[in-house]
Design an enzyme around this catalytic site. Structure first.
Site, PDB file in Angstrom:
ATOM      1  N   CYS A  21      36.416 -18.058   8.853  1.00 13.99           N
ATOM      2  CA  CYS A  21      37.327 -17.006   9.306  1.00 13.99           C
ATOM      3  C   CYS A  21      37.501 -15.993   8.188  1.00 13.99           C
ATOM      4  CB  CYS A  21      38.676 -17.620   9.641  1.00 13.99           C
ATOM      5  SG  CYS A  21      38.572 -19.015  10.739  1.00 13.99           S
ATOM      6  N   ARG A  30      33.064 -12.104   9.674  1.00 14.83           N
ATOM      7  CA  ARG A  30      33.246 -13.521   9.368  1.00 14.83           C
ATOM      8  C   ARG A  30      33.695 -14.331  10.579  1.00 14.83           C
ATOM      9  NH1 ARG A  30      33.552 -14.746   4.135  1.00 14.83           N
ATOM     10  NH2 ARG A  30      34.694 -16.638   4.659  1.00 14.83           N
ATOM     11  N   TRP A  55      37.184 -17.661  13.390  1.00 14.33           N
ATOM     12  CA  TRP A  55      35.951 -18.276  13.871  1.00 14.33           C
ATOM     13  C   TRP A  55      36.331 -19.710  14.169  1.00 14.33           C
ATOM     14  CZ3 TRP A  55      31.265 -16.585  15.160  1.00 14.33           C
ATOM     15  CH2 TRP A  55      30.278 -17.537  15.361  1.00 14.33           C
ATOM     16  N   ASN A  93      41.625 -20.427   6.368  1.00 17.79           N
ATOM     17  CA  ASN A  93      40.177 -20.417   6.651  1.00 17.79           C
ATOM     18  C   ASN A  93      39.623 -21.726   6.120  1.00 17.79           C
ATOM     19  OD1 ASN A  93      37.430 -20.016   6.891  1.00 17.79           O
ATOM     20  ND2 ASN A  93      37.303 -18.847   4.981  1.00 17.79           N
ATOM     21  N   GLY A  94      39.095 -22.545   7.003  1.00 16.50           N
ATOM     22  CA  GLY A  94      38.557 -23.824   6.540  1.00 16.50           C
ATOM     23  C   GLY A  94      38.787 -24.910   7.582  1.00 16.50           C
ATOM     24  N   GLU A 142       8.274 -22.052  13.754  1.00 12.61           N
ATOM     25  CA  GLU A 142       9.457 -21.267  13.375  1.00 12.61           C
ATOM     26  C   GLU A 142       9.098 -20.179  12.363  1.00 12.61           C
ATOM     27  OE1 GLU A 142      13.389 -19.845  12.929  1.00 12.61           O
ATOM     28  OE2 GLU A 142      12.204 -20.714  14.550  1.00 12.61           O
ATOM     29  N   LYS A 196       9.668 -16.169  12.924  1.00 12.91           N
ATOM     30  CA  LYS A 196      10.450 -15.322  12.022  1.00 12.91           C
ATOM     31  C   LYS A 196       9.656 -14.067  11.641  1.00 12.91           C
ATOM     32  CE  LYS A 196      13.777 -16.377  12.562  1.00 12.91           C
ATOM     33  NZ  LYS A 196      13.936 -17.481  13.446  1.00 12.91           N
ATOM     34  N   GLU A 231       9.322 -11.726  14.665  1.00 16.93           N
ATOM     35  CA  GLU A 231      10.586 -11.096  15.070  1.00 16.93           C
ATOM     36  C   GLU A 231      10.958  -9.884  14.221  1.00 16.93           C
ATOM     37  OE1 GLU A 231      14.211 -13.427  16.332  1.00 16.93           O
ATOM     38  OE2 GLU A 231      13.211 -14.845  14.997  1.00 16.93           O
ATOM     39  N   HIS A 266      -9.831 -26.680  17.213  1.00 14.26           N
ATOM     40  CA  HIS A 266     -10.083 -26.558  18.653  1.00 14.26           C
ATOM     41  C   HIS A 266      -9.939 -25.119  19.139  1.00 14.26           C
ATOM     42  CE1 HIS A 266     -10.120 -30.917  18.657  1.00 14.26           C
ATOM     43  NE2 HIS A 266      -8.992 -30.868  17.960  1.00 14.26           N
ATOM     44  N   LYS A 304      20.961 -10.649  19.724  1.00 13.77           N
ATOM     45  CA  LYS A 304      21.366 -11.895  19.077  1.00 13.77           C
ATOM     46  C   LYS A 304      21.611 -12.995  20.101  1.00 13.77           C
ATOM     47  CE  LYS A 304      22.307 -14.654  15.810  1.00 13.77           C
ATOM     48  NZ  LYS A 304      21.160 -15.174  15.057  1.00 13.77           N
TER      49      LYS A 304
HETATM   50  C1  AGP Z   1      15.723 -16.501  16.869  1.00 19.32           C
HETATM   51  O1  AGP Z   1      15.623 -15.915  15.642  1.00 19.32           O
HETATM   52  C2  AGP Z   1      16.028 -15.568  17.951  1.00 19.32           C
HETATM   53  N1  AGP Z   1      17.206 -14.857  17.716  1.00 19.32           N
HETATM   54  C3  AGP Z   1      15.984 -16.198  19.339  1.00 19.32           C
HETATM   55  O2  AGP Z   1      14.732 -16.780  19.528  1.00 19.32           O
HETATM   56  C4  AGP Z   1      17.059 -17.260  19.576  1.00 19.32           C
HETATM   57  O3  AGP Z   1      16.776 -18.409  18.853  1.00 19.32           O
HETATM   58  C5  AGP Z   1      17.081 -17.598  21.071  1.00 19.32           C
HETATM   59  O4  AGP Z   1      17.407 -16.435  21.769  1.00 19.32           O
HETATM   60  C6  AGP Z   1      18.090 -18.711  21.380  1.00 19.32           C
HETATM   61  O5  AGP Z   1      19.366 -18.286  21.082  1.00 19.32           O
HETATM   62  P1  AGP Z   1      20.553 -19.344  21.061  1.00 19.32           P
HETATM   63  O6  AGP Z   1      20.272 -20.342  20.002  1.00 19.32           O
HETATM   64  O7  AGP Z   1      21.767 -18.519  20.773  1.00 19.32           O
HETATM   65  O8  AGP Z   1      20.618 -19.962  22.428  1.00 19.32           O
END
Ligand code: AGP
Length: 615
Positions: free
Chosen positions: A2, A27, A75, A101-102, A488, A492, A495, A511, A610
């Site tokens: 928070c 935050r 938060w 906060n905590g 992953e 990254k 993205e 393959h 996001k």
């Molecule tokens: C990951 O970097 C992306 N922002 C995206 O793939 C994300 O992981 C996916 O949309 C799932 O989101 P969530 O974990 O909030 O469900």
């Protein structure tokens, strides 16, 4: 995580506190509140929602008078985001007001004790328990506010940054810190309190950062008294001059939220297992899991549903659940699962993983699984999110707000929670030996240190990024636990740099993908000490034979791969089942630096959101 703000001095506190909360909104932003004191009346206003909602509410609710004020942007950890759970909280008498906060881990036992002494509680928060504990100490031991706070804090376990004031002492605020950040801005005849300096940087550059287990009694127009909470020893205030601007501070001095969140992983992984992992005692306790352990143990299988990075965390979980707990696992893209008319029975356990807790496809998969009678367990980072409410039970990651669209700290905290669940089930099922179980707990407890060590290679990784920033394709390879990490790493890079990249199980390369390899193809290979090490070395030789450029993630002290690879990124040694928590770090940094060098908007990449709340 928070945001807290406070002010005591000669100015009107309201605008300073509200503005400070707006600065700290990154935050936490699920509820907000403010309390002002003009020496006669305490004005308190709080609401679910953003600081803007608080301003609207305060306009109609309080006089905004007073040169002492405290505020909070939340938060949620304990108690869903709503008006009554938002801060500040009054003590039962209404004399004490607190923001926090905590996480107070032993709050429920304290609450029971206070209830036996006649206290009542309006909210579900640990914070309201703390302010009433302070009140009880003050009353029973007839001590001043400062002393009462000190005694009370010596009874609690957990993390806190608090500010509390007493109606009977209009010229004093008491603050204290353990684990959560707390800065005190020192002005001319005025003091500012905040989670970081962004709320007061425009008023003063002089700041005192309290150390862990320190408290301060701040009196209007007087000096500040700092004490160690345990030893009661007085501490000489260390005032430092800040050379930062607002924007930088919100990013904690980092250029981007993504880099800040990458560097937050040691502390948020610790926050995620705080009070849940007691390695020396061999204990794992997850509130949401305890009563449902039989469901997991007797399940025909575990089906994990998720999207994107959360899906990769699910893949890592498949390895650890099957390896340690011997429970069959299937990992599903939620978007495919929901339309595939999957076979699901009431003997299935479904784990839904989501940072935001709002991803539409994952939500739909949950609803489908529930309709078909499965037990659904959620792993979320946002308290009170739709998915956390839709699932039968669950565990929150404590990564704090993740602002960078590219998920980083949510991934490692998701794996931390999934690893604790798997170890707990393995222990209950007896599919892991006592010594192996204890070793895993000790090693998991070491992970924050290992992650911090891996972060130390940042400069070296930046140099590697400079070499490959103009590549048009990348291949990421990993085996076993680190195959999902390869996926992953590729995600990254895609993205945030918009460079095409693919993750593959290393053995799968022969393959097909090996056809892509020539002197222009950088291949990131996760080649840490593992049961697969020898085979990964052969894969590297196959790539080298085709002139591929090899960037290898190796275990500290590796000598063999170092000779073969063009570049190496080292990570500390840890058991194979925990390696995804460290091997991910150099891949996060590599993608970050390449994207920065390509001048991409790292925190808000094109075409992405996001939280994907639509199909
Ligand atoms: C990951 O970097 C992306 N922002 C995206 O793939 C994300 O992981 C996916 O949309 C799932 O989101 P969530 O974990 O909030 O469900």
């Amino acid at each position: 995580m928070c945001g807290i703000v406070g002010y005591i001095g000669h100015r009107e506190a309201y605008p300073i506190v509200i503005n400070g909360l707006r600065r700290l909104e990154y935050r936490g932003y699920d509820s907000a509140g403010i309390a002002l004191y003009d020496g006669k009346n305490i004005q308190l206003s709080k609401t679910k929602g953003k600081v803007a909602d608080l301003e609207k509410r305060a306009d109609s609710e309080i006089s905004k008078k007073g040169s002492l004020g405290i505020g909070h942007t939340r938060w949620a950890t304990h108690g869903v985001p709503n008006d009554v759970n938002s801060h500040p909280h009054y003590s039962n008498s209404g004399n004490l007001v607190i923001i926090h906060n905590g996480i107070i881990e032993n709050y429920s036992s304290i609450k029971t004790e206070l209830i036996n002494r006649g206290y009542t509680f309006k909210s579900d928060t640990d914070t309201e328990v703390l302010v009433n504990l302070i009140e009880e100490v003050k009353k029973k031991q007839d001590v001043k506010l400062g002393k009462a706070v000190q005694i009370a804090l010596n009874e609690v376990v957990g993390a806190y940054a608090i500010a509390v004031f007493d109606k009977n002492k209009p010229d004093e605020i008491v603050v204290a810190k353990l684990g959560s950040p707390l800065a005190i801005g020192v002005g001319d005849d005025e003091f500012f309190i905040a989670s970081d300096a962004s709320p007061f940087i425009e008023f003063t550059n002089n700041a005192i950062y309290l150390e862990d287990e320190e408290m301060a009694i701040i009196r209007r127009g007087r000096d500040i008294k700092i004490r160690q909470i345990k030893s009661d020893k007085l501490v000489k205030p260390f005032v430092q001059e800040l050379k930062l601007n607002i924007e930088q501070i919100e990013k904690g001095g980092y250029d981007h939220f993504m880099l800040k969140e990458i560097y937050e992983q040691p502390s948020v992984i610790k926050d995620t297992y705080r009070g849940r992992l007691l390695a020396d005692k061999g204990i794992i306790k997850l509130g949401g899991l305890e009563e449902y352990i039989p469901k997991f143990i007797n399940a025909d299988r575990i089906i994990i549903v998720a999207c994107g990075t959360s899906w990769h965390a699910g893949l890592v979980a498949e390895y650890i659940f099957e390896d340690l707990a011997r429970i069959p696992v299937e990992v599903e893209y939620a978007s495919e699962f929901r339309y595939r008319n999957p076979i699901i029975t009431e003997n299935d356990v479904v784990i839904a993983i989501s940072q935001s807790g709002e991803t539409a496809d994952t939500l739909a998969a949950i609803k489908l699984a529930k309709e078909k009678g499965a037990f659904v367990y959620g792993i979320c980072n946002v308290v009170g999110s739709t998915i956390s409410r839709e699932t039968h039970s669950g565990t929150y990651t404590h990564a704090g707000p993740e602002i960078g669209v590219a998920s980083t700290k949510a991934f490692t905290t998701q794996i931390t929670v999934l690893t604790m669940i798997a170890l707990k089930l393995a222990q209950v099922k007896g599919t892991i030996s006592k010594s192996d179980y204890m070793m895993h707990l000790r090693e998991l407890d070491m992970i924050p240190t290992h992650v911090a060590a891996a972060l130390k290679s940042n400069d070296k990784i930046e140099e590697i990024a400079a070499v490959f920033k103009n590549a048009t394709n990348f291949l990421y390879l990993g085996r076993g636990y680190n195959f999902p990490v390869a996926l992953e790493g590729a995600l990254k890079l895609k993205e945030i740099s918009y460079i095409h990249a693919e993750g593959y199980p290393a053995a799968e390369m022969k393959h097909g993908p090996i056809a892509l390899i020539d002197e222009h193809m950088p291949v990131v290979v996760i080649a840490i000490n593992s049961n697969h090490y020898g085979k990964v070395v052969s894969n590297i030789e196959e790539i080298k034979a085709r002139k591929g450029k090899i960037i290898a993630v190796v275990t500290e002290g590796d000598t063999v791969v170092r000779e073969l690879a063009d570049y190496v990124m080292e990570v500390p040694k840890t058991p194979e089942s925990l390696t995804p928590l460290v091997t991910t770090i150099p891949l996060q940094l590599l993608s970050y630096h390449i994207a920065v060098m390509l001048n991409k908007n790292v925190d808000q990449p094109r075409n992405l959101a996001k939280s994907v709340t639509v199909e």
